[in-house]
Design a protein around this motif. Structure first.
Motif, PDB file in Angstrom:
ATOM      1  N   CYS A 261      64.861   1.743 -39.314  1.00  0.00           N
ATOM      2  CA  CYS A 261      64.081   2.811 -38.673  1.00  0.00           C
ATOM      3  C   CYS A 261      63.288   2.330 -37.468  1.00  0.00           C
ATOM      4  CB  CYS A 261      63.147   3.471 -39.675  1.00  0.00           C
ATOM      5  SG  CYS A 261      61.786   2.413 -40.247  1.00  0.00           S
ATOM      6  N   GLY A 262      63.132   1.026 -37.317  1.00  0.00           N
ATOM      7  CA  GLY A 262      62.411   0.477 -36.176  1.00  0.00           C
ATOM      8  C   GLY A 262      60.908   0.450 -36.322  1.00  0.00           C
ATOM      9  N   LYS A 263      60.381   0.884 -37.475  1.00  0.00           N
ATOM     10  CA  LYS A 263      58.934   0.875 -37.655  1.00  0.00           C
ATOM     11  C   LYS A 263      58.418  -0.557 -37.698  1.00  0.00           C
ATOM     12  CE  LYS A 263      58.264   5.250 -40.001  1.00  0.00           C
ATOM     13  NZ  LYS A 263      57.809   5.910 -41.221  1.00  0.00           N
ATOM     14  N   LEU A 264      57.206  -0.720 -37.196  1.00  0.00           N
ATOM     15  CA  LEU A 264      56.548  -2.023 -37.238  1.00  0.00           C
ATOM     16  C   LEU A 264      56.178  -2.406 -38.660  1.00  0.00           C
ATOM     17  CD1 LEU A 264      54.092  -1.759 -34.224  1.00  0.00           C
ATOM     18  CD2 LEU A 264      55.863  -3.486 -34.520  1.00  0.00           C
ATOM     19  N   LYS A 265      56.113  -3.682 -38.919  1.00  0.00           N
ATOM     20  CA  LYS A 265      55.714  -4.201 -40.222  1.00  0.00           C
ATOM     21  C   LYS A 265      54.354  -3.637 -40.642  1.00  0.00           C
ATOM     22  CE  LYS A 265      55.291  -8.697 -42.464  1.00  0.00           C
ATOM     23  NZ  LYS A 265      55.455 -10.138 -42.257  1.00  0.00           N
ATOM     24  N   THR A 266      53.479  -3.431 -39.682  1.00  0.00           N
ATOM     25  CA  THR A 266      52.140  -2.909 -39.968  1.00  0.00           C
ATOM     26  C   THR A 266      52.134  -1.414 -40.271  1.00  0.00           C
ATOM     27  OG1 THR A 266      51.764  -2.602 -37.598  1.00  0.00           O
ATOM     28  CG2 THR A 266      51.004  -4.676 -38.573  1.00  0.00           C
ATOM     29  N   GLU A 267      53.247  -0.715 -40.023  1.00  0.00           N
ATOM     30  CA  GLU A 267      53.330   0.726 -40.259  1.00  0.00           C
ATOM     31  C   GLU A 267      53.931   1.070 -41.622  1.00  0.00           C
ATOM     32  OE1 GLU A 267      53.996   2.595 -35.873  1.00  0.00           O
ATOM     33  OE2 GLU A 267      55.744   1.566 -36.740  1.00  0.00           O
ATOM     34  N   VAL A 268      54.381   0.061 -42.356  1.00  0.00           N
ATOM     35  CA  VAL A 268      55.007   0.289 -43.663  1.00  0.00           C
ATOM     36  C   VAL A 268      54.318  -0.563 -44.716  1.00  0.00           C
ATOM     37  CG1 VAL A 268      57.242   0.926 -42.665  1.00  0.00           C
ATOM     38  CG2 VAL A 268      56.791  -1.464 -43.233  1.00  0.00           C
ATOM     39  N   ALA A 269      54.546  -0.227 -45.981  1.00  0.00           N
ATOM     40  CA  ALA A 269      53.914  -0.985 -47.057  1.00  0.00           C
ATOM     41  C   ALA A 269      54.548  -2.360 -47.235  1.00  0.00           C
ATOM     42  CB  ALA A 269      53.992  -0.193 -48.364  1.00  0.00           C
ATOM     43  N   ARG A 270      55.880  -2.424 -47.192  1.00  0.00           N
ATOM     44  CA  ARG A 270      56.589  -3.698 -47.396  1.00  0.00           C
ATOM     45  C   ARG A 270      57.798  -3.766 -46.478  1.00  0.00           C
ATOM     46  NH1 ARG A 270      55.989  -6.294 -52.512  1.00  0.00           N
ATOM     47  NH2 ARG A 270      57.013  -7.989 -51.425  1.00  0.00           N
ATOM     48  N   LEU A 271      58.185  -4.986 -46.133  1.00  0.00           N
ATOM     49  CA  LEU A 271      59.372  -5.236 -45.322  1.00  0.00           C
ATOM     50  C   LEU A 271      60.148  -6.350 -46.008  1.00  0.00           C
ATOM     51  CD1 LEU A 271      60.503  -4.161 -42.616  1.00  0.00           C
ATOM     52  CD2 LEU A 271      59.427  -6.099 -41.502  1.00  0.00           C
ATOM     53  N   VAL A 272      61.393  -6.060 -46.410  1.00  0.00           N
ATOM     54  CA  VAL A 272      62.241  -7.027 -47.111  1.00  0.00           C
ATOM     55  C   VAL A 272      63.161  -7.684 -46.095  1.00  0.00           C
ATOM     56  CG1 VAL A 272      63.999  -7.330 -48.899  1.00  0.00           C
ATOM     57  CG2 VAL A 272      62.153  -5.673 -49.235  1.00  0.00           C
ATOM     58  N   ALA A 273      63.235  -9.005 -46.150  1.00  0.00           N
ATOM     59  CA  ALA A 273      64.050  -9.760 -45.199  1.00  0.00           C
ATOM     60  C   ALA A 273      65.423 -10.059 -45.766  1.00  0.00           C
ATOM     61  CB  ALA A 273      63.352 -11.077 -44.852  1.00  0.00           C
TER      62      ALA A 273
ATOM     63  N   CYS B 121      62.504  -1.696 -44.566  1.00  0.00           N
ATOM     64  CA  CYS B 121      61.178  -1.340 -45.066  1.00  0.00           C
ATOM     65  C   CYS B 121      61.301  -0.552 -46.369  1.00  0.00           C
ATOM     66  CB  CYS B 121      60.409  -0.536 -44.013  1.00  0.00           C
ATOM     67  SG  CYS B 121      61.017   1.147 -43.746  1.00  0.00           S
ATOM     68  N   ASP B 122      60.170  -0.421 -47.061  1.00  0.00           N
ATOM     69  CA  ASP B 122      60.142   0.308 -48.326  1.00  0.00           C
ATOM     70  C   ASP B 122      60.573   1.765 -48.149  1.00  0.00           C
ATOM     71  OD1 ASP B 122      56.932   1.677 -48.453  1.00  0.00           O
ATOM     72  OD2 ASP B 122      57.513   0.242 -46.919  1.00  0.00           O
ATOM     73  N   GLU B 123      60.249   2.373 -47.013  1.00  0.00           N
ATOM     74  CA  GLU B 123      60.628   3.764 -46.778  1.00  0.00           C
ATOM     75  C   GLU B 123      62.143   3.910 -46.641  1.00  0.00           C
ATOM     76  OE1 GLU B 123      58.322   5.209 -43.474  1.00  0.00           O
ATOM     77  OE2 GLU B 123      56.442   4.552 -44.394  1.00  0.00           O
ATOM     78  N   CYS B 124      62.785   2.963 -45.971  1.00  0.00           N
ATOM     79  CA  CYS B 124      64.244   3.022 -45.822  1.00  0.00           C
ATOM     80  C   CYS B 124      64.948   2.681 -47.128  1.00  0.00           C
ATOM     81  CB  CYS B 124      64.696   2.111 -44.681  1.00  0.00           C
ATOM     82  SG  CYS B 124      64.246   2.775 -43.055  1.00  0.00           S
TER      83      CYS B 124
ATOM     84  N   ASP C  96      64.134  -8.226 -35.667  1.00  0.00           N
ATOM     85  CA  ASP C  96      63.079  -9.238 -35.700  1.00  0.00           C
ATOM     86  C   ASP C  96      62.206  -8.993 -36.919  1.00  0.00           C
ATOM     87  OD1 ASP C  96      60.567  -7.692 -35.016  1.00  0.00           O
ATOM     88  OD2 ASP C  96      61.729  -7.251 -33.231  1.00  0.00           O
ATOM     89  N   GLU C  97      61.418 -10.001 -37.287  1.00  0.00           N
ATOM     90  CA  GLU C  97      60.637  -9.935 -38.519  1.00  0.00           C
ATOM     91  C   GLU C  97      59.457  -8.973 -38.428  1.00  0.00           C
ATOM     92  OE1 GLU C  97      58.813 -13.098 -36.011  1.00  0.00           O
ATOM     93  OE2 GLU C  97      60.856 -12.678 -36.587  1.00  0.00           O
ATOM     94  N   MET C  98      59.248  -8.355 -37.303  1.00  0.00           N
ATOM     95  CA  MET C  98      58.133  -7.423 -37.135  1.00  0.00           C
ATOM     96  C   MET C  98      58.555  -5.957 -37.250  1.00  0.00           C
ATOM     97  SD  MET C  98      55.529  -9.312 -36.900  1.00  0.00           S
ATOM     98  CE  MET C  98      54.318  -8.074 -36.499  1.00  0.00           C
TER      99      MET C  98
END
Length: 128
Positions: free
Chosen positions: A87-99, A106-109, A80-82
């Motif tokens: 890694c399953g982290k929430l969008k609010t827990e990472v700097a960026r999320l690429v769709a 996420c940026d970390e992955c 889902d977009e959240m």
């Protein structure tokens, strides 16, 4: 066709044999080409000398009891977009999320995927 050929990038759809590297997550994959595209979207990595927060471990998490019918593992959670699909982290827990078409990274992955690709290049340098 063997089972290895069935794996494909969840972002561009290319098969494993069509790319240099295919990195797996829980029920998702990203190829080396999409890692590069994701980095372009996210922007450059911060310099190494930038202070980072210490890595969290499961020991940092408070104990919780969950109902038996509730499964919260990333392997079983639908994309889902959240959440990052890797890694399953929430969008609010990472700097960026690429769709991607149906998955997210996420940026970390992306950084971890770059590290995996760099390590493989060190072990198996391209032949010239």
């Amino acid at each position: 066709m063997n089972d290895v050929d069935d794996f494909h990038c969840s972002f561009c759809g290319k098969r494993r044999r069509e790319v240099r590297k295919l990195i797996s997550g829980p029920r998702v994959f990203i190829c080396n080409e999409c890692v590069v595209r994701s980095r372009e979207i996210i922007g450059p990595q911060p310099p190494l000398e930038a202070p980072r927060q210490p890595e969290r471990t499961t020991a940092d998490l408070p104990a919780q009891t969950l109902p038996d019918d509730e499964d919260v593992t990333a392997e079983r959670k639908p994309p889902d977009e959240m959440h990052c699909s890797f890694c399953g982290k929430l969008k609010t827990e990472v700097a960026r999320l690429v769709a991607g078409p149906t998955v997210y990274i996420c940026d970390e992955c992306v950084s971890l995927s770059e590290d995996i690709m760099a390590a493989e290049l060190e072990q198996n340098p391209p032949r010239v």
